[in-house]
Design an enzyme around this catalytic site. Structure first.
Site, PDB file in Angstrom:
ATOM      1  N   ASP A  12       0.816  -1.229   0.000  1.00 40.77           N
ATOM      2  CA  ASP A  12       0.000   0.000   0.000  1.00 40.77           C
ATOM      3  C   ASP A  12       0.843   1.269   0.000  1.00 40.77           C
ATOM      4  O   ASP A  12       0.438   2.295   0.530  1.00 40.77           O
ATOM      5  CB  ASP A  12      -0.960   0.029   1.211  1.00 40.77           C
ATOM      6  CG  ASP A  12      -1.799  -1.230   1.288  1.00 40.77           C
ATOM      7  OD1 ASP A  12      -2.244  -1.682   0.229  1.00 40.77           O
ATOM      8  OD2 ASP A  12      -1.979  -1.757   2.393  1.00 40.77           O
ATOM      9  N   HIS A  40      -4.328  -2.335  -5.892  1.00 41.37           N
ATOM     10  CA  HIS A  40      -3.699  -1.043  -6.173  1.00 41.37           C
ATOM     11  C   HIS A  40      -4.819  -0.069  -6.475  1.00 41.37           C
ATOM     12  O   HIS A  40      -5.706  -0.377  -7.271  1.00 41.37           O
ATOM     13  CB  HIS A  40      -2.819  -1.130  -7.416  1.00 41.37           C
ATOM     14  CG  HIS A  40      -1.715  -2.119  -7.294  1.00 41.37           C
ATOM     15  ND1 HIS A  40      -0.660  -1.948  -6.446  1.00 41.37           N
ATOM     16  CD2 HIS A  40      -1.507  -3.284  -7.930  1.00 41.37           C
ATOM     17  CE1 HIS A  40       0.160  -2.976  -6.565  1.00 41.37           C
ATOM     18  NE2 HIS A  40      -0.335  -3.804  -7.446  1.00 41.37           N
TER      19      HIS A  40
HETATM   20  P1  GDP Z   1      -0.292   0.056  -3.767  1.00 43.57           P
HETATM   21  O1  GDP Z   1      -0.865  -1.283  -3.437  1.00 43.57           O
HETATM   22  O2  GDP Z   1       1.163   0.164  -3.398  1.00 43.57           O
HETATM   23  O3  GDP Z   1      -0.550   0.467  -5.184  1.00 43.57           O
HETATM   24  O4  GDP Z   1      -1.008   1.121  -2.825  1.00 43.57           O
HETATM   25  P2  GDP Z   1      -2.584   1.398  -2.670  1.00 43.57           P
HETATM   26  O5  GDP Z   1      -3.141   1.773  -3.965  1.00 43.57           O
HETATM   27  O6  GDP Z   1      -3.244   0.324  -1.938  1.00 43.57           O
HETATM   28  O7  GDP Z   1      -2.545   2.626  -1.637  1.00 43.57           O
HETATM   29  C1  GDP Z   1      -2.082   3.856  -1.956  1.00 43.57           C
HETATM   30  C2  GDP Z   1      -3.206   4.873  -1.777  1.00 43.57           C
HETATM   31  O8  GDP Z   1      -2.644   6.146  -1.749  1.00 43.57           O
HETATM   32  C3  GDP Z   1      -4.194   4.900  -2.913  1.00 43.57           C
HETATM   33  O9  GDP Z   1      -5.458   5.268  -2.440  1.00 43.57           O
HETATM   34  C4  GDP Z   1      -3.631   5.983  -3.849  1.00 43.57           C
HETATM   35  O10 GDP Z   1      -4.614   6.607  -4.659  1.00 43.57           O
HETATM   36  C5  GDP Z   1      -3.093   6.934  -2.851  1.00 43.57           C
HETATM   37  N1  GDP Z   1      -1.938   7.706  -3.246  1.00 43.57           N
HETATM   38  C6  GDP Z   1      -0.831   7.313  -3.952  1.00 43.57           C
HETATM   39  N2  GDP Z   1       0.072   8.328  -3.987  1.00 43.57           N
HETATM   40  C7  GDP Z   1      -0.467   9.353  -3.285  1.00 43.57           C
HETATM   41  C8  GDP Z   1      -0.012  10.653  -2.921  1.00 43.57           C
HETATM   42  O11 GDP Z   1       1.108  11.075  -3.244  1.00 43.57           O
HETATM   43  N3  GDP Z   1      -0.852  11.419  -2.158  1.00 43.57           N
HETATM   44  C9  GDP Z   1      -2.067  10.983  -1.754  1.00 43.57           C
HETATM   45  N4  GDP Z   1      -2.823  11.792  -1.009  1.00 43.57           N
HETATM   46  N5  GDP Z   1      -2.525   9.759  -2.049  1.00 43.57           N
HETATM   47  C10 GDP Z   1      -1.740   8.954  -2.809  1.00 43.57           C
END
Ligand code: GDP
Length: 427
Positions: A12, A40
């Site tokens: 995440d 994701h």
């Molecule tokens: P992954 O499994 O590594 O792809 O991570 P996830 O998608 O589960 O969690 C990351 C969350 O953070 C998601 O809701 C993204 O939309 C959000 N996100 C990613 N980068 C940023 C950022 O720079 N700022 C904010 N506020 N949210 C982000």
């Protein structure tokens, strides 16, 4: 050129966003491990999506999305996911599925549930997607490879053998309904019909693509600390989450991986059980959870509230090292803008001694966080595109962490969208 995008922590970290962003310049995006057990979240011109199986490059018309041999392939989930994005206006993606990928069977999901029930309070906090039973079977050599779907005689014989072993456990350990070979056969034939048009000799395809100079992204699931060898065993996942495994799970030469972009979140979060040294609780945690990510820190697959903590330098430095990081993408920095002061976990105190080296699990259980507090920047940094334009305290936070990590932070993400990114030139 092959680049890997992987996680430094418990998952995440925002790998989906970074992959979606980098896929603009890529030709091929490959999932090389894991299955539909984690998600994701991606925000782009088509809306907000939670992907579980599809690579995060599926939103561009020019990319090919590949399911590598290392993935736990749940065929119905894959096809439901394709349909769900097409229904929302995304052009039908070009998909290839490795003929060497193995399939998650419906009984893997049942065994996952039965085992969690049996363990009760001692469970691993599985998402019950069948991942652990799937990989156990793969390495016990009783899994089903996609290529096997095309030899019905051999398949019939194998379904009988598998029912024999599985039914012993179902009858005597779990006291649940038994499997029938004809049901397994029917399930496999259904999968065959769905997947046949997409089956490909992926390693040969990628070999040619590398030789032709194509841009390839390997997209990891979860993060370093969930790796079965190098993570917090046994509270880990069942396939390797490391960039090195990208070579195996996609079928490409390891020396072709040039950049390893390790995604690191500006604070910590974790799902499931296991030691989490910099964890915070109560109102402090609730506030960070509410403000975190894009719309709160809740699991993309399960909706479970994530456990929250301050940035953990010990875990992240180790997580970056074990990935073989060339670049750090530092994400979700914008979320911390509300804090007057930001604690960072800079060491672990174990049996009275402070260490900055990440220990094995038994010692980890005893670790207490050593915190250093940095001043906050108290403003919204979304929309900023140049590193120099970030508030001084914000840059100090990034540089403090970069210095202690020992790996260059080349990208800072300050929002969930594709364009919310600051490249640090010269890094
Ligand atoms: P992954 O499994 O590594 O792809 O991570 P996830 O998608 O589960 O969690 C990351 C969350 O953070 C998601 O809701 C993204 O939309 C959000 N996100 C990613 N980068 C940023 C950022 O720079 N700022 C904010 N506020 N949210 C982000």
């Amino acid at each position: 050129m092959v680049n890997a995008i992987v996680g430094a922590n418990w998952g995440d970290e925002g790998k989906g966003k970074i992959t979606d962003m980098m896929a603009k310049e890529a030709d091929i995006i490959v999932r090389f491990q894991g299955g539909a057990n984690a998600g994701h979240t991606i925000v782009n011109d088509y809306g907000k999506f939670a992907l579980h199986t599809l690579p995060s490059g599926v939103f561009y018309g020019h990319t090919t999305s590949v399911i590598g041999n290392g993935v736990a392939l749940n065929i119905p989930v894959l096809f439901r996911e394709i349909q769900s994005i097409v229904d929302r206006g995304v052009p039908k993606p070009k998909i290839l599925v490795s003929d060497r990928a193995q399939m998650v069977m419906s009984y893997h999901i049942l065994f996952d549930q039965y085992e969690e029930e049996r363990l009760g309070g001692k469970s691993f906090g599985s998402t019950k997607s069948g991942i652990a039973p799937f990989y156990s079977d793969k390495y016990a050599k009783i899994g089903f490879q996609v290529s096997e779907l095309f030899d019905e005689e051999a398949l019939k014989e194998k379904t009988e053998r598998i029912c024999e072993t599985k039914n012993v456990l179902l009858e005597h350990l779990y006291h649940k309904p038994l499997l029938k070979p004809e049901d397994l056969m029917a399930e496999l034939m259904e999968y065959k019909e769905m997947v046949a048009p997409y089956v490909c000799d992926v390693s040969a395809y990628l070999w040619d693509a590398v030789k032709a100079g194509k841009d390839i992204l390997l997209e990891g699931q979860l993060g370093s600390l969930k790796d079965p060898d190098h993570g917090i065993y046994p509270m880990v996942t069942s396939s390797s989450t490391l960039a090195a495994y990208g070579a195996i799970g996609a079928g490409i030469p390891p020396y072709e991986i040039q950049k390893i972009i390790t995604v690191c979140k500006a604070y910590s979060s974790a799902v499931g059980a296991g030691a989490f040294v910099s964890e915070i609780f109560g109102e402090e945690a609730d506030e960070l959870r509410r403000r975190g990510g894009d719309g709160g820190e809740y699991g993309a697959t399960t909706g479970r509230p994530r456990r929250m903590g301050w940035f953990d330098l010990v875990a992240s430095k180790y997580g970056c090292r074990i990935q073989g990081t060339t670049d750090v993408a530092f994400t979700v920095l914008d979320v911390l803008g509300y804090l007057d002061e930001i604690p960072v976990c800079t060491g672990y105190r174990i049996d009275g001694e402070v260490t900055t080296e990440f220990p094995t699990t038994a010692k980890l259980e005893k670790a207490e966080p050593v915190l250093e507090v940095l001043p906050g920047w108290k403003c919204d940094i979304r929309g900023i595109r140049r590193y120099e334009d970030l508030p001084e305290n914000c840059r100090n936070y990034v540089e403090f962490i970069e210095e202690r990590l020992g790996f260059p932070i080349t990208m800072v993400s300050n929002g969930p969208g594709r364009d919310d990114i600051i490249y640090r030139n010269g890094k």
